[in-house]
Design a protein around this motif. Structure first.
Motif, PDB file in Angstrom:
ATOM      1  N   ILE A  18      -0.362  -1.294 -13.782  1.00 15.06           N
ATOM      2  CA  ILE A  18      -1.332  -2.291 -13.310  1.00 15.06           C
ATOM      3  C   ILE A  18      -0.751  -3.034 -12.111  1.00 15.06           C
ATOM      4  CG2 ILE A  18      -2.484  -4.466 -13.914  1.00 15.06           C
ATOM      5  CD1 ILE A  18      -2.720  -3.336 -16.797  1.00 15.06           C
ATOM      6  N   ALA A  19       0.511  -3.416 -12.208  1.00  9.39           N
ATOM      7  CA  ALA A  19       1.181  -4.113 -11.103  1.00  9.39           C
ATOM      8  C   ALA A  19       1.277  -3.217  -9.869  1.00  9.39           C
ATOM      9  CB  ALA A  19       2.563  -4.588 -11.540  1.00  9.39           C
ATOM     10  N   VAL A  20       1.549  -1.937 -10.069  1.00  6.76           N
ATOM     11  CA  VAL A  20       1.590  -0.981  -8.949  1.00  6.76           C
ATOM     12  C   VAL A  20       0.231  -0.946  -8.255  1.00  6.76           C
ATOM     13  CG1 VAL A  20       1.690   1.488  -8.386  1.00  6.76           C
ATOM     14  CG2 VAL A  20       3.481   0.472  -9.794  1.00  6.76           C
ATOM     15  N   LEU A  21      -0.832  -0.875  -9.045  1.00  2.00           N
ATOM     16  CA  LEU A  21      -2.175  -0.856  -8.471  1.00  2.00           C
ATOM     17  C   LEU A  21      -2.432  -2.128  -7.654  1.00  2.00           C
ATOM     18  CD1 LEU A  21      -4.988   0.510  -8.276  1.00  2.00           C
ATOM     19  CD2 LEU A  21      -5.604  -0.790 -10.321  1.00  2.00           C
ATOM     20  N   PHE A  22      -2.081  -3.286  -8.211  1.00  4.23           N
ATOM     21  CA  PHE A  22      -2.275  -4.551  -7.489  1.00  4.23           C
ATOM     22  C   PHE A  22      -1.497  -4.568  -6.170  1.00  4.23           C
ATOM     23  CE2 PHE A  22      -3.168  -7.168 -11.577  1.00  4.23           C
ATOM     24  CZ  PHE A  22      -4.514  -6.862 -11.503  1.00  4.23           C
ATOM     25  N   LEU A  23      -0.223  -4.191  -6.227  1.00  3.17           N
ATOM     26  CA  LEU A  23       0.609  -4.220  -5.017  1.00  3.17           C
ATOM     27  C   LEU A  23       0.105  -3.229  -3.982  1.00  3.17           C
ATOM     28  CD1 LEU A  23       3.067  -5.378  -3.565  1.00  3.17           C
ATOM     29  CD2 LEU A  23       4.482  -3.668  -4.749  1.00  3.17           C
ATOM     30  N   TRP A  24      -0.321  -2.075  -4.431  1.00  9.93           N
ATOM     31  CA  TRP A  24      -0.852  -1.038  -3.546  1.00  9.93           C
ATOM     32  C   TRP A  24      -2.101  -1.537  -2.819  1.00  9.93           C
ATOM     33  CZ3 TRP A  24      -3.427   3.981  -5.788  1.00  9.93           C
ATOM     34  CH2 TRP A  24      -3.764   4.853  -4.747  1.00  9.93           C
ATOM     35  N   VAL A  25      -3.053  -2.058  -3.587  1.00  7.34           N
ATOM     36  CA  VAL A  25      -4.304  -2.536  -2.996  1.00  7.34           C
ATOM     37  C   VAL A  25      -4.034  -3.742  -2.085  1.00  7.34           C
ATOM     38  CG1 VAL A  25      -6.535  -3.601  -3.532  1.00  7.34           C
ATOM     39  CG2 VAL A  25      -5.757  -1.614  -4.830  1.00  7.34           C
ATOM     40  N   LYS A  26      -3.174  -4.661  -2.544  1.00  3.17           N
ATOM     41  CA  LYS A  26      -2.858  -5.845  -1.742  1.00  3.17           C
ATOM     42  C   LYS A  26      -2.256  -5.439  -0.392  1.00  3.17           C
ATOM     43  CE  LYS A  26       0.426  -8.409  -3.436  1.00  3.17           C
ATOM     44  NZ  LYS A  26       1.106  -9.489  -4.182  1.00  3.17           N
ATOM     45  N   GLN A  44      -5.619   9.417   9.404  1.00  2.00           N
ATOM     46  CA  GLN A  44      -4.824   8.193   9.572  1.00  2.00           C
ATOM     47  C   GLN A  44      -5.218   7.139   8.550  1.00  2.00           C
ATOM     48  OE1 GLN A  44      -4.844   6.547  13.499  1.00  2.00           O
ATOM     49  NE2 GLN A  44      -3.776   8.288  14.400  1.00  2.00           N
ATOM     50  N   GLU A  45      -6.506   7.020   8.279  1.00  2.00           N
ATOM     51  CA  GLU A  45      -6.966   6.047   7.276  1.00  2.00           C
ATOM     52  C   GLU A  45      -6.442   6.424   5.892  1.00  2.00           C
ATOM     53  OE1 GLU A  45      -8.542   2.562   6.125  1.00  2.00           O
ATOM     54  OE2 GLU A  45      -8.600   3.284   8.180  1.00  2.00           O
ATOM     55  N   PHE A  46      -6.460   7.710   5.591  1.00  2.00           N
ATOM     56  CA  PHE A  46      -5.928   8.179   4.306  1.00  2.00           C
ATOM     57  C   PHE A  46      -4.432   7.871   4.199  1.00  2.00           C
ATOM     58  CE2 PHE A  46      -3.899  11.597   1.812  1.00  2.00           C
ATOM     59  CZ  PHE A  46      -4.463  11.317   0.578  1.00  2.00           C
ATOM     60  N   LEU A  47      -3.692   8.126   5.274  1.00  2.45           N
ATOM     61  CA  LEU A  47      -2.259   7.830   5.275  1.00  2.45           C
ATOM     62  C   LEU A  47      -1.998   6.338   5.138  1.00  2.45           C
ATOM     63  CD1 LEU A  47      -1.121  10.291   8.052  1.00  2.45           C
ATOM     64  CD2 LEU A  47      -0.404  10.339   5.670  1.00  2.45           C
ATOM     65  N   LEU A  48      -2.790   5.537   5.817  1.00  3.10           N
ATOM     66  CA  LEU A  48      -2.655   4.086   5.713  1.00  3.10           C
ATOM     67  C   LEU A  48      -2.917   3.631   4.278  1.00  3.10           C
ATOM     68  CD1 LEU A  48      -2.211   1.508   7.461  1.00  3.10           C
ATOM     69  CD2 LEU A  48      -4.696   1.379   7.637  1.00  3.10           C
ATOM     70  N   PHE A  49      -3.859   4.295   3.618  1.00  2.00           N
ATOM     71  CA  PHE A  49      -4.209   3.947   2.246  1.00  2.00           C
ATOM     72  C   PHE A  49      -3.122   4.347   1.249  1.00  2.00           C
ATOM     73  CE2 PHE A  49      -6.414   5.096  -1.762  1.00  2.00           C
ATOM     74  CZ  PHE A  49      -6.812   3.816  -2.124  1.00  2.00           C
ATOM     75  N   ILE A  50      -2.556   5.534   1.409  1.00  2.00           N
ATOM     76  CA  ILE A  50      -1.592   5.990   0.384  1.00  2.00           C
ATOM     77  C   ILE A  50      -0.154   5.564   0.668  1.00  2.00           C
ATOM     78  CG2 ILE A  50      -2.979   7.968  -0.297  1.00  2.00           C
ATOM     79  CD1 ILE A  50      -0.827   9.729   1.125  1.00  2.00           C
ATOM     80  N   ASN A  51       0.179   5.168   1.895  1.00  2.00           N
ATOM     81  CA  ASN A  51       1.599   4.923   2.173  1.00  2.00           C
ATOM     82  C   ASN A  51       2.221   3.786   1.372  1.00  2.00           C
ATOM     83  OD1 ASN A  51       1.800   2.461   3.731  1.00  2.00           O
ATOM     84  ND2 ASN A  51       1.220   3.556   5.562  1.00  2.00           N
ATOM     85  N   PRO A  52       1.500   2.738   0.952  1.00  2.00           N
ATOM     86  CA  PRO A  52       2.167   1.718   0.133  1.00  2.00           C
ATOM     87  C   PRO A  52       2.437   2.168  -1.305  1.00  2.00           C
ATOM     88  CG  PRO A  52       0.151   0.841   1.136  1.00  2.00           C
ATOM     89  CD  PRO A  52       0.166   2.301   1.379  1.00  2.00           C
ATOM     90  N   LEU A  53       1.810   3.249  -1.734  1.00  2.00           N
ATOM     91  CA  LEU A  53       1.923   3.662  -3.131  1.00  2.00           C
ATOM     92  C   LEU A  53       3.345   4.040  -3.524  1.00  2.00           C
ATOM     93  CD1 LEU A  53       0.596   4.194  -5.838  1.00  2.00           C
ATOM     94  CD2 LEU A  53      -0.039   6.476  -5.001  1.00  2.00           C
TER      95      LEU A  53
END
Length: 196
Positions: A18-26, A44-53
């Motif tokens: 749950i914390a991973v999800l919060f940090l990722w989205v934040k 690029q948008e996909f990479l921007l979205f997944i890179n914090p995961l």
């Protein structure tokens, strides 16, 4: 057998996920709203979205190395530390219109430039960066996380997952921008494509 172990791993560390999800989205929202990073195409948008995961899984995954009673508390502490780093980067970006890098972190002269105007650069909306921390605290206090039997190699699995996500992200980034890390680069492009 493998899917059963993964199910137990996700259930056992539900609070961490749950914390991973919060940090990722934040982090993603901060990229789009705070840093105003624009994407030129869907990749690029996909990479921007997944890179914090991968970073979120790695940072919060460190909590599994603590004693059972401390794991969930460490998730909150690591989430808070990650939030402080994100917020520091946001303040730095507002002042210098650039991203923090490791060398910049060790240059104390830049911190002196920021000291006087840090409060001026802060915004009321910055408090939303702490919202997930408060939610995690409430979840920890209100809901007791079930104590499931540890599975073999759970630490290795979580670290391997973080590494795998990072490698996939870097491979896709290499397709989007060949030689991204070996030639001169635009810092915004580097942030878009691969989380340091």
């Amino acid at each position: 057998m493998v899917s059963n172990k993964l199910k137990i791993l996700f259930e056992r560390f539900r609070f961490m996920w749950i914390a991973v999800l919060f940090l990722w989205v934040k982090t993603y929202v901060l990229y789009k709203v705070g840093f105003r990073i624009q994407s030129d195409n869907i990749l690029q948008e996909f990479l921007l979205f997944i890179n914090p995961l991968s970073s979120a899984v790695l940072i919060l995954g460190l909590s599994i190395f603590f004693r059972e009673k401390l794991k969930n508390l460490m998730v909150i502490i690591f989430s808070f530390i990650a939030t402080i780093v994100l917020y520091g980067n946001l303040i730095y970006y507002r002042f210098f219109a650039d991203f923090l890098t490791w060398p910049v972190l060790f240059q104390t002269s830049n911190a002196k430039d920021l000291q006087g105007s840090a409060f001026e650069l802060a915004s009321f909306f910055d408090l939303f960066l702490l919202l997930d921390i408060f939610i995690l605290i409430v979840l920890l206090v209100k809901n007791r996380v079930p104590r499931l039997v540890p599975i073999q190699c759970e630490k290795i699995i979580i670290l391997a997952l973080a590494s795998l996500i990072f490698i996939v992200n870097l491979a896709i980034a290499q397709i989007e921008r060949p030689q991204l890390l070996t030639r001169g680069f635009d810092r915004e492009m580097l942030v878009k494509i691969s989380e340091p």
